[in-house]
Scaffold this motif. Structure first.
Motif, short mmCIF file in Angstrom:
data_model
loop_
_atom_site.label_atom_id
_atom_site.label_comp_id
_atom_site.label_asym_id
_atom_site.label_seq_id
_atom_site.Cartn_x
_atom_site.Cartn_y
_atom_site.Cartn_z
N LEU A 123 37.38 -23.06 -6.37
CA LEU A 123 37.72 -21.80 -7.04
C LEU A 123 36.47 -21.14 -7.60
N ILE A 124 35.65 -21.92 -8.30
CA ILE A 124 34.41 -21.38 -8.87
C ILE A 124 33.45 -20.97 -7.76
N TYR A 125 33.37 -21.78 -6.72
CA TYR A 125 32.47 -21.49 -5.60
C TYR A 125 32.84 -20.17 -4.93
N ILE A 133 28.31 -15.85 -10.72
CA ILE A 133 28.21 -17.08 -11.49
C ILE A 133 27.29 -18.05 -10.76
N LYS A 134 26.52 -18.83 -11.52
CA LYS A 134 25.61 -19.80 -10.92
C LYS A 134 25.88 -21.19 -11.49
N PRO A 135 26.86 -21.90 -10.91
CA PRO A 135 27.18 -23.25 -11.39
C PRO A 135 26.07 -24.24 -11.03
N LEU A 187 22.88 -30.97 0.50
CA LEU A 187 22.19 -29.70 0.75
C LEU A 187 21.92 -28.96 -0.54
N TYR A 188 22.94 -28.85 -1.39
CA TYR A 188 22.79 -28.09 -2.63
C TYR A 188 21.94 -28.81 -3.67
N ASN A 189 21.78 -30.11 -3.51
CA ASN A 189 20.95 -30.86 -4.46
C ASN A 189 19.58 -31.21 -3.89
N GLY A 190 19.26 -30.67 -2.73
CA GLY A 190 17.94 -30.86 -2.15
C GLY A 190 17.64 -32.29 -1.74
N ILE A 191 18.66 -33.04 -1.34
CA ILE A 191 18.49 -34.44 -0.96
C ILE A 191 18.33 -34.55 0.56
N ASP A 192 17.33 -35.26 0.99
CA ASP A 192 17.11 -35.55 2.41
C ASP A 192 17.07 -34.27 3.26
N GLU A 269 18.35 -17.35 -2.60
CA GLU A 269 18.76 -17.58 -3.97
C GLU A 269 18.04 -18.80 -4.51
N GLU A 270 18.03 -18.95 -5.81
CA GLU A 270 17.42 -20.13 -6.40
C GLU A 270 18.15 -21.37 -5.93
N LYS A 271 17.40 -22.40 -5.57
CA LYS A 271 17.99 -23.59 -4.99
C LYS A 271 18.68 -24.47 -6.01
N TYR A 272 18.48 -24.19 -7.29
CA TYR A 272 19.06 -25.04 -8.31
C TYR A 272 20.45 -24.59 -8.74
N TYR A 273 21.00 -23.64 -8.03
CA TYR A 273 22.34 -23.17 -8.34
C TYR A 273 23.17 -23.14 -7.06
#
Length: 274
Positions: A123-125, A133-135, A187-192, A269-273
């Motif tokens: 829903l937020i996404y 919004i940037k969760p 992907l959203y957390n920049g892992i691997d 966009e910023e990768k931390y959101y």
């Protein structure tokens, strides 16, 4: 392999698998029991094997791809709507299905909690694309946690009837959806980032094929037969349909040429959101 050729094979595989599933349900599966009938059972197994082969080849081809956007796609209207659709489908399935005592209480509680969390995330996404919004990207792991519990509970509840074709496809769909959302969270957390893009594409496309192969023929057969075939719930197939649509929209948006160019040019966009 070039991305366009992978997409071409996917576009052939998905309709072919859905067609084979429709033929399987029409001619080889008993509507009353959900098992293969004695006369055409072997053909039913062959069709199921062909579906598995199409999925396997799609996965293999995806692992030969080289298109690797550095960042997630910028949310478009299709991603937002498909996410809201998945949120609604997840909530409907969560509150309409009953395991009738086939799973333990703690499993049901965890399923409800993780399902509610996943619903809120989708829903937020979806809303974030319209509201700006940037969760936190940590929230992107919630769908994977939900699909872990969904897979556990569904496997426990249908283990005695696992050879029903619907149950096999549903469990396979949940398994690939779980793998897709694990890659989604990474992907959203920049892992691997070096290898995750292939896993994301492979599991995403395979999940789309299986989710649509189970859900679309289910609805078509029930429309044609007046709702006779009900070996899985409407809410389950509705959720699988929504999952397949979301995975397809996200995959094609993420690996689109425009997102790839934007990623490598730094215009993202910023990768931390999320």
């Amino acid at each position: 392999m070039k991305y366009n050729k992978i997409v071409l094979f996917f576009c052939i595989s998905a309709p072919a698998c859905m067609l084979m599933r429709i033929l399987q349900l029409m001619f080889t599966v008993e509507a009353e029991t959900g098992f293969f009938n004695a006369e055409y059972g072997s053909i039913g197994y062959y069709l199921l094997a062909f579906i598995a082969v199409f999925c396997a080849v799609t996965v293999i081809l995806c692992f030969t791809g080289h298109r690797n956007p550095d960042h997630p796609p910028k949310k478009n209207i299709f991603i937002c709507i498909s996410s809201l659709f998945l949120a609604a489908a997840t909530a409907i399935q969560l509150f309409s299905e009953s395991f009738s005592g086939t799973v333990r209480l703690w499993q049901s509680v965890l399923l409800m909690l993780t399902g509610f969390s996943a619903t809120v995330f989708f829903l937020i996404y979806g809303i974030s694309g319209f509201a700006g919004i940037k969760p936190s990207p940590v929230l992107a792991v919630l769908p994977a946690v939900y699909y872990i519990m969904r897979l556990i509970c569904d496997f426990t509840s249908v283990s005695s009837l696992a050879l029903i074709t619907d149950n096999m496809l549903v469990l396979a769909s949940y398994s690939l959806s779980l793998l897709f959302f694990i890659s989604f969270g990474k992907l959203y957390n920049g892992i691997d980032p070096e290898y995750n893009f292939r896993k994301l594409m492979a599991t995403g496309m395979a999940a789309v094929i299986l989710c649509l192969t189970q859900s679309v023929p289910y609805f078509i057969i029930n429309v044609l037969t007046g709702g006779v075939y009900r070996h899985t719930s409407v809410s389950c197939n509705f959720a699988l349909l929504a999952t397949g649509i979301f995975a397809a929209v996200f995959i094609f948006s993420h690996f689109s040429y425009s997102n790839t160019v934007a990623s490598h040019s730094g215009k993202v966009e910023e990768k931390y959101y999320i």
